[in-house]
Design an enzyme around this catalytic site. Structure first.
Site, PDB file in Angstrom:
ATOM      1  N   LYS A   1      28.539  38.675  53.329  1.00 17.02           N
ATOM      2  CA  LYS A   1      28.440  37.757  51.931  1.00 17.02           C
ATOM      3  C   LYS A   1      27.325  37.601  51.703  1.00 17.02           C
ATOM      4  CE  LYS A   1      30.421  33.242  51.703  1.00 17.02           C
ATOM      5  NZ  LYS A   1      29.562  32.966  51.073  1.00 17.02           N
TER       6      LYS A   1
ATOM      7  N   ASP B   1      37.757  32.670  35.713  1.00 20.30           N
ATOM      8  CA  ASP B   1      38.708  32.973  34.417  1.00 20.30           C
ATOM      9  C   ASP B   1      39.453  33.192  33.867  1.00 20.30           C
ATOM     10  OD1 ASP B   1      37.195  33.047  31.586  1.00 20.30           O
ATOM     11  OD2 ASP B   1      35.365  32.268  32.354  1.00 20.30           O
TER      12      ASP B   1
ATOM     13  N   VAL C   1      31.702  26.462  59.915  1.00 17.41           N
ATOM     14  CA  VAL C   1      31.625  25.958  61.434  1.00 17.41           C
ATOM     15  C   VAL C   1      29.845  26.399  61.267  1.00 17.41           C
ATOM     16  CG1 VAL C   1      33.684  26.781  62.986  1.00 17.41           C
ATOM     17  CG2 VAL C   1      31.294  28.160  62.390  1.00 17.41           C
TER      18      VAL C   1
ATOM     19  N   ASP D   1      30.435  36.831  46.265  1.00 17.22           N
ATOM     20  CA  ASP D   1      31.577  35.497  46.426  1.00 17.22           C
ATOM     21  C   ASP D   1      31.262  34.937  45.311  1.00 17.22           C
ATOM     22  OD1 ASP D   1      32.054  33.084  46.586  1.00 17.22           O
ATOM     23  OD2 ASP D   1      31.230  32.354  48.753  1.00 17.22           O
ATOM     24  N   PHE D   2      31.582  34.768  44.423  1.00 19.66           N
ATOM     25  CA  PHE D   2      30.906  34.238  43.010  1.00 19.66           C
ATOM     26  C   PHE D   2      32.374  33.640  42.581  1.00 19.66           C
ATOM     27  CE2 PHE D   2      28.900  38.443  42.004  1.00 19.66           C
ATOM     28  CZ  PHE D   2      27.564  38.153  41.943  1.00 19.66           C
ATOM     29  N   LYS D   3      33.260  33.858  43.707  1.00 23.61           N
ATOM     30  CA  LYS D   3      34.452  33.052  42.893  1.00 23.61           C
ATOM     31  C   LYS D   3      34.945  33.014  41.308  1.00 23.61           C
ATOM     32  CE  LYS D   3      33.178  29.363  47.022  1.00 23.61           C
ATOM     33  NZ  LYS D   3      32.159  30.107  47.468  1.00 23.61           N
ATOM     34  N   VAL D   4      34.822  33.649  41.322  1.00 21.83           N
ATOM     35  CA  VAL D   4      35.543  34.067  39.470  1.00 21.83           C
ATOM     36  C   VAL D   4      36.719  33.089  39.334  1.00 21.83           C
ATOM     37  CG1 VAL D   4      35.728  35.905  37.933  1.00 21.83           C
ATOM     38  CG2 VAL D   4      34.166  35.936  40.347  1.00 21.83           C
TER      39      VAL D   4
HETATM   40  O1  O7E Z   1      27.898  26.042  55.772  1.00 22.25           O
HETATM   41  P1  O7E Z   1      27.285  27.553  55.841  1.00 22.25           P
HETATM   42  O2  O7E Z   1      25.890  27.627  55.940  1.00 22.25           O
HETATM   43  O3  O7E Z   1      27.399  27.932  57.247  1.00 22.25           O
HETATM   44  O4  O7E Z   1      27.761  28.646  54.474  1.00 22.25           O
HETATM   45  C1  O7E Z   1      29.058  28.202  55.042  1.00 22.25           C
HETATM   46  C2  O7E Z   1      29.361  29.791  53.364  1.00 22.25           C
HETATM   47  O5  O7E Z   1      30.439  29.582  52.966  1.00 22.25           O
HETATM   48  C3  O7E Z   1      28.742  29.238  52.189  1.00 22.25           C
HETATM   49  O6  O7E Z   1      28.151  30.557  51.163  1.00 22.25           O
HETATM   50  C4  O7E Z   1      29.363  28.758  50.521  1.00 22.25           C
HETATM   51  O7  O7E Z   1      29.351  28.629  49.473  1.00 22.25           O
HETATM   52  C5  O7E Z   1      30.540  28.901  51.409  1.00 22.25           C
HETATM   53  N1  O7E Z   1      32.151  28.484  51.050  1.00 22.25           N
HETATM   54  C6  O7E Z   1      32.225  27.411  51.972  1.00 22.25           C
HETATM   55  O8  O7E Z   1      31.151  26.755  52.437  1.00 22.25           O
HETATM   56  N2  O7E Z   1      33.024  26.534  51.877  1.00 22.25           N
HETATM   57  C7  O7E Z   1      34.148  26.817  51.148  1.00 22.25           C
HETATM   58  O9  O7E Z   1      35.200  26.505  50.843  1.00 22.25           O
HETATM   59  C8  O7E Z   1      33.986  28.239  50.414  1.00 22.25           C
HETATM   60  C9  O7E Z   1      32.938  28.911  51.295  1.00 22.25           C
HETATM   61  C10 O7E Z   1      33.253  30.331  50.961  1.00 22.25           C
HETATM   62  O10 O7E Z   1      32.849  31.578  51.023  1.00 22.25           O
HETATM   63  O11 O7E Z   1      34.338  30.470  49.741  1.00 22.25           O
HETATM   64  C11 O7E Z   1      34.428  31.691  49.507  1.00 22.25           C
HETATM   65  C12 O7E Z   1      34.908  33.387  51.224  1.00 22.25           C
END
Ligand code: O7E
Length: 219
Positions: A30, A63, A173, A58-61
């Site tokens: 990702k 809009d 985690v 993962d752009f959490k779009v």
């Molecule tokens: O804490 P880390 O370093 O293990 O990274 C966690 C990754 O998951 C990081 O890219 C962050 O942006 C993402 N993330 C979250 O930490 N919390 C969320 O609620 C959602 C995400 C995410 O990736 O959402 C899309 C899968």
């Protein structure tokens, strides 16, 4: 259970180095704004070439449908999957699903993953109260994956119960302190544990990826 590497580094060389070093233990990669804004969307191709893994953007779009459609087109030209927010509502998510359908083919369908409740502390303020409804919407729309937090195993369990057989993608985690043992009791074979800093900030990313892969493979 599968391991998703969150490759949130800011340099192309570092990203490609870590992706290659960890590829034997990581199921899917990702990437998001940190890497894409630093290097450009073409990094997706380079990671795929180096690792032969699927890459999720993962752009959490979040809009309106017309703009979501444009973002999805640009992203899915390169990536295998895109992550969007659900709180913007059904029509915005469906606009992305339409592009995914158009851009995929039978051998390699493009996937849409939708966020419900996030893993950070303040997610309880605005997102948690509507997260069950978001999970119900995700099920109704048959999205390809749902994001739910490893930092709150009780919520992870509740969201998983709502979405049924839609794969869960769970961050939290490692650096965010989520309890992997508890998460492993909840998630199943088709679900993903996301680890970012726990791998890419480790002094030996390969060993760390191996370690996480071993832990999640025991279940
Ligand atoms: O804490 P880390 O370093 O293990 O990274 C966690 C990754 O998951 C990081 O890219 C962050 O942006 C993402 N993330 C979250 O930490 N919390 C969320 O609620 C959602 C995400 C995410 O990736 O959402 C899309 C899968």
């Amino acid at each position: 259970m599968k391991l998703m590497l969150a490759l949130d580094v800011m340099s192309k060389n570092e990203a490609l180095k870590i992706a290659e070093e960890t590829k034997d233990f990581v199921d899917i990669i990702k990437i998001g704004y940190p890497l894409v804004l630093s290097t450009g969307i073409e990094i997706v191709k380079e990671i795929k070439n180096k690792t032969n893994k699927e890459v999720v953007c993962d752009f959490k779009v979040a809009d309106i449908p017309a703009t979501n459609e444009k973002i999805a087109k640009t992203t899915l030209k390169y990536a295998d999957a895109i992550i969007c927010q659900g709180f913007v509502g059904k029509d915005s998510v469906m606009a992305i699903q339409k592009v995914a359908e158009e851009y995929g083919n039978k051998g390699a369908p493009k996937k849409v993953i939708m966020v419900t409740e996030m893993s950070h502390l303040s997610a309880v303020e605005f997102l948690q109260p509507v997260a069950d409804d978001l999970a119900k919407m995700a099920k109704e729309l048959s999205v390809d994956g749902v994001v739910a937090p490893s930092t709150r195993p009780e919520r992870l369990k509740e969201i998983k119960e709502i979405v049924g057989d839609i794969p869960i993608i769970s961050p939290g985690v490692g650096a965010q302190g989520g309890d992997l043992d508890k998460v492993l009791e909840i998630l199943g074979d088709n679900d993903y544990v996301i680890v970012g800093r726990g791998i890419y900030e480790h002094n030996n990313p390969k060993e760390s990826a191996k370690h996480y892969k071993k832990l999640i493979s025991k279940n």
